[in-house]
Scaffold this motif. Structure first.
Motif, PDB file in Angstrom:
ATOM      1  N   UNK A   1      -6.196   7.111   2.384  1.00  0.00           N
ATOM      2  CA  UNK A   1      -6.744   8.450   2.146  1.00  0.00           C
ATOM      3  C   UNK A   1      -6.425   9.346   3.334  1.00  0.00           C
ATOM      4  N   UNK A   2      -5.181   9.809   3.378  1.00  0.00           N
ATOM      5  CA  UNK A   2      -4.755  10.681   4.477  1.00  0.00           C
ATOM      6  C   UNK A   2      -5.361  12.078   4.308  1.00  0.00           C
ATOM      7  N   UNK A   3      -5.264  12.878   5.367  1.00  0.00           N
ATOM      8  CA  UNK A   3      -5.746  14.262   5.329  1.00  0.00           C
ATOM      9  C   UNK A   3      -4.560  15.165   4.987  1.00  0.00           C
ATOM     10  N   UNK A   4      -4.537  15.677   3.785  1.00  0.00           N
ATOM     11  CA  UNK A   4      -3.412  16.478   3.297  1.00  0.00           C
ATOM     12  C   UNK A   4      -3.123  17.698   4.178  1.00  0.00           C
ATOM     13  N   UNK A   5      -4.102  18.168   4.932  1.00  0.00           N
ATOM     14  CA  UNK A   5      -3.943  19.407   5.688  1.00  0.00           C
ATOM     15  C   UNK A   5      -3.725  19.193   7.181  1.00  0.00           C
ATOM     16  N   UNK A   6      -3.680  17.935   7.633  1.00  0.00           N
ATOM     17  CA  UNK A   6      -3.541  17.683   9.067  1.00  0.00           C
ATOM     18  C   UNK A   6      -2.677  16.463   9.321  1.00  0.00           C
ATOM     19  N   UNK A   7      -1.509  16.691   9.906  1.00  0.00           N
ATOM     20  CA  UNK A   7      -0.640  15.576  10.255  1.00  0.00           C
ATOM     21  C   UNK A   7      -1.284  14.732  11.357  1.00  0.00           C
ATOM     22  N   UNK A   8      -1.844  15.382  12.359  1.00  0.00           N
ATOM     23  CA  UNK A   8      -2.440  14.642  13.474  1.00  0.00           C
ATOM     24  C   UNK A   8      -3.579  13.744  12.990  1.00  0.00           C
ATOM     25  N   UNK A   9      -4.429  14.297  12.127  1.00  0.00           N
ATOM     26  CA  UNK A   9      -5.538  13.507  11.603  1.00  0.00           C
ATOM     27  C   UNK A   9      -5.031  12.383  10.712  1.00  0.00           C
TER      28      UNK A   9
ATOM     29  N   UNK B   1       0.831  -1.205   0.000  1.00  0.00           N
ATOM     30  CA  UNK B   1       0.000   0.000   0.000  1.00  0.00           C
ATOM     31  C   UNK B   1       0.862   1.249   0.000  1.00  0.00           C
ATOM     32  N   UNK B   2       0.282   2.333  -0.469  1.00  0.00           N
ATOM     33  CA  UNK B   2       0.961   3.624  -0.461  1.00  0.00           C
ATOM     34  C   UNK B   2       0.397   4.525   0.617  1.00  0.00           C
ATOM     35  N   UNK B   3       1.281   5.346   1.193  1.00  0.00           N
ATOM     36  CA  UNK B   3       0.853   6.370   2.151  1.00  0.00           C
ATOM     37  C   UNK B   3       1.477   7.681   1.680  1.00  0.00           C
ATOM     38  N   UNK B   4       0.797   8.396   0.780  1.00  0.00           N
ATOM     39  CA  UNK B   4       1.377   9.550   0.083  1.00  0.00           C
ATOM     40  C   UNK B   4       1.318  10.817   0.929  1.00  0.00           C
ATOM     41  N   UNK B   5       2.276  10.964   1.826  1.00  0.00           N
ATOM     42  CA  UNK B   5       2.221  12.047   2.799  1.00  0.00           C
ATOM     43  C   UNK B   5       3.597  12.677   2.981  1.00  0.00           C
ATOM     44  N   UNK B   6       3.630  14.005   3.096  1.00  0.00           N
ATOM     45  CA  UNK B   6       4.898  14.677   3.408  1.00  0.00           C
ATOM     46  C   UNK B   6       4.728  15.823   4.395  1.00  0.00           C
TER      47      UNK B   6
ATOM     48  N   UNK C   1       4.602  12.254  -3.355  1.00  0.00           N
ATOM     49  CA  UNK C   1       4.661  11.658  -4.692  1.00  0.00           C
ATOM     50  C   UNK C   1       5.428  10.332  -4.701  1.00  0.00           C
ATOM     51  N   UNK C   2       5.953   9.910  -3.539  1.00  0.00           N
ATOM     52  CA  UNK C   2       6.762   8.707  -3.471  1.00  0.00           C
ATOM     53  C   UNK C   2       6.057   7.446  -3.944  1.00  0.00           C
ATOM     54  N   UNK C   3       4.880   7.106  -3.401  1.00  0.00           N
ATOM     55  CA  UNK C   3       4.238   5.859  -3.825  1.00  0.00           C
ATOM     56  C   UNK C   3       3.965   5.774  -5.327  1.00  0.00           C
ATOM     57  N   UNK C   4       3.500   6.870  -5.909  1.00  0.00           N
ATOM     58  CA  UNK C   4       3.204   6.854  -7.351  1.00  0.00           C
ATOM     59  C   UNK C   4       4.468   6.592  -8.172  1.00  0.00           C
ATOM     60  N   UNK C   5       5.582   7.242  -7.806  1.00  0.00           N
ATOM     61  CA  UNK C   5       6.813   7.079  -8.565  1.00  0.00           C
ATOM     62  C   UNK C   5       7.452   5.717  -8.304  1.00  0.00           C
TER      63      UNK C   5
ATOM     64  N   UNK D   1       4.435  -1.042   3.257  1.00  0.00           N
ATOM     65  CA  UNK D   1       4.038   0.327   2.927  1.00  0.00           C
ATOM     66  C   UNK D   1       5.105   1.065   2.148  1.00  0.00           C
ATOM     67  N   UNK D   2       4.634   1.887   1.207  1.00  0.00           N
ATOM     68  CA  UNK D   2       5.475   2.832   0.489  1.00  0.00           C
ATOM     69  C   UNK D   2       5.141   4.226   0.997  1.00  0.00           C
ATOM     70  N   UNK D   3       6.151   4.912   1.582  1.00  0.00           N
ATOM     71  CA  UNK D   3       5.913   6.275   2.049  1.00  0.00           C
ATOM     72  C   UNK D   3       6.134   7.267   0.936  1.00  0.00           C
ATOM     73  N   UNK D   4       5.816   8.501   1.253  1.00  0.00           N
ATOM     74  CA  UNK D   4       5.500   9.032   2.544  1.00  0.00           C
ATOM     75  C   UNK D   4       6.759   9.304   3.375  1.00  0.00           C
ATOM     76  N   UNK D   5       6.633  10.326   4.260  1.00  0.00           N
ATOM     77  CA  UNK D   5       7.747  10.632   5.152  1.00  0.00           C
ATOM     78  C   UNK D   5       7.716   9.675   6.336  1.00  0.00           C
TER      79      UNK D   5
END
Length: 315
Positions: free
Chosen positions: A91-99, A39-44, A55-59, A120-124
């Protein structure tokens, strides 16, 4: 003919086409019957320097299209033994790290109701804390193989206690990992004080700085770690910045003097037979490497991790 999912062969469909899944595996929307869920976790939003790991998981998926199913170096054939599929991105929340951390943890709780290994593919690197929370709820405190330029044991960053640089202090405080079975490999760079690394040694973490690993193969070190772990449930987290920037420039916090790709592969190979219950590869930031080489390296290291999971056949 195997009844397990197989990557699409380059002889059946050109590698520059087809689905954008890891190694062009089938995409799955249901977890029943899977042994491994990629799975991907596309978060920075947990990073502190250069962003772009969203953009890590997609690439990584795109570069993984070149990888074939049989491992010529080790004889491993993961797709003969395990039912593996790509289950898409959280489906992470792009505007909230805590969420986002809450979403990751609860998503992993749901994933781990099934008897499978999440990859998992990160993501930071902040994604690893909520993953470990869910892993520990299922398996108890785990042994941890942490390959990274940084110890990630800060108490807080800008007043925040959950970031990519605080992960393993929180994991230690919360009892998610076994301190004397925590191995940090590839540490290096500058710091704020000597305690940046030495404090974690006081908790029991075993640390292997990059300077002590220069010019030597890592098979022996990996074998020592493997013996020390025994049959304990083990989590592997691989920060791409553990590699020297000459091998992986596309990352958020690069440090010179790191590991080589052959060392990275040797270390993973040495973990064969360990009771790995989950793993991740983090901090691939494609905007800082337009050649795609960092994502290509990350994809191949993820493949090598698949090849050492429990139950993988060798020929």
């Amino acid at each position: 003919m195997s009844d397990k999912n197989q990557p699409i062969s380059g002889n059946d469909l050109a590698r520059f086409s087809g689905p954008n899944t890891f190694m062009r595996l089938p995409a799955a929307t249901a977890l029943e019957g899977l042994d491994v869920a990629v799975l991907g976790i596309p978060m920075d939003i947990g990073t502190s320097w250069r962003s772009g790991t969203r953009f890590g998981p997609k690439q990584i998926r795109a570069e993984s299209a070149m990888i074939r199913p049989y491992n010529m170096a080790t004889g491993s054939a993961p797709f003969e033994s395990l039912q593996i599929a790509d289950i898409g991105d959280l489906a992470i929340n792009t505007f909230s790290l805590r969420e986002s951390i809450r979403i990751i943890s609860e998503s992993y709780d749901a994933i781990l109701t099934h008897n499978l290994i999440p990859v998992a593919m990160g993501g930071d690197h902040s994604i690893t804390l909520p993953i470990l929370r869910a892993i520990a709820r299922k398996h108890g405190p785990v042994a941890l193989v942490h390959v990274d330029a940084h110890a990630d044991v800060n108490d807080e960053m800008f007043g925040e206690r959950e970031t990519h640089g605080t992960v393993f202090r929180r994991a230690y405080e919360e009892g998610l990992i076994q301190p004397d079975k925590t191995y940090q490999i590839g540490l290096r760079g500058s710091g704020y004080a000597a305690s940046d690394f030495t404090e974690a040694q006081g908790w029991g973490f075993q640390q292997f700085p990059a300077r002590d690993l220069w010019h030597r193969p890592l098979a022996d070190l990996g074998a020592e770690i493997r013996r020390d772990i025994g049959d304990r449930p083990t989590y592997v987290t691989y920060d791409i910045d553990s590699l020297d920037p000459s091998f992986a420039p596309g990352t958020g916090t690069p440090e010179i003097g790191g590991l080589t790709t052959p060392q990275a592969m040797e270390l993973i190979w040495s973990l064969a037979g360990a009771n790995i219950v989950g793993c991740d590869l983090v901090e691939v930031s494609p905007p800082y490497d337009t050649s795609g080489n960092t994502a290509l390296t990350g994809a191949n290291l993820l493949y090598e991790l698949l090849c050492v999971l429990p139950g993988v056949a060798r020929h």
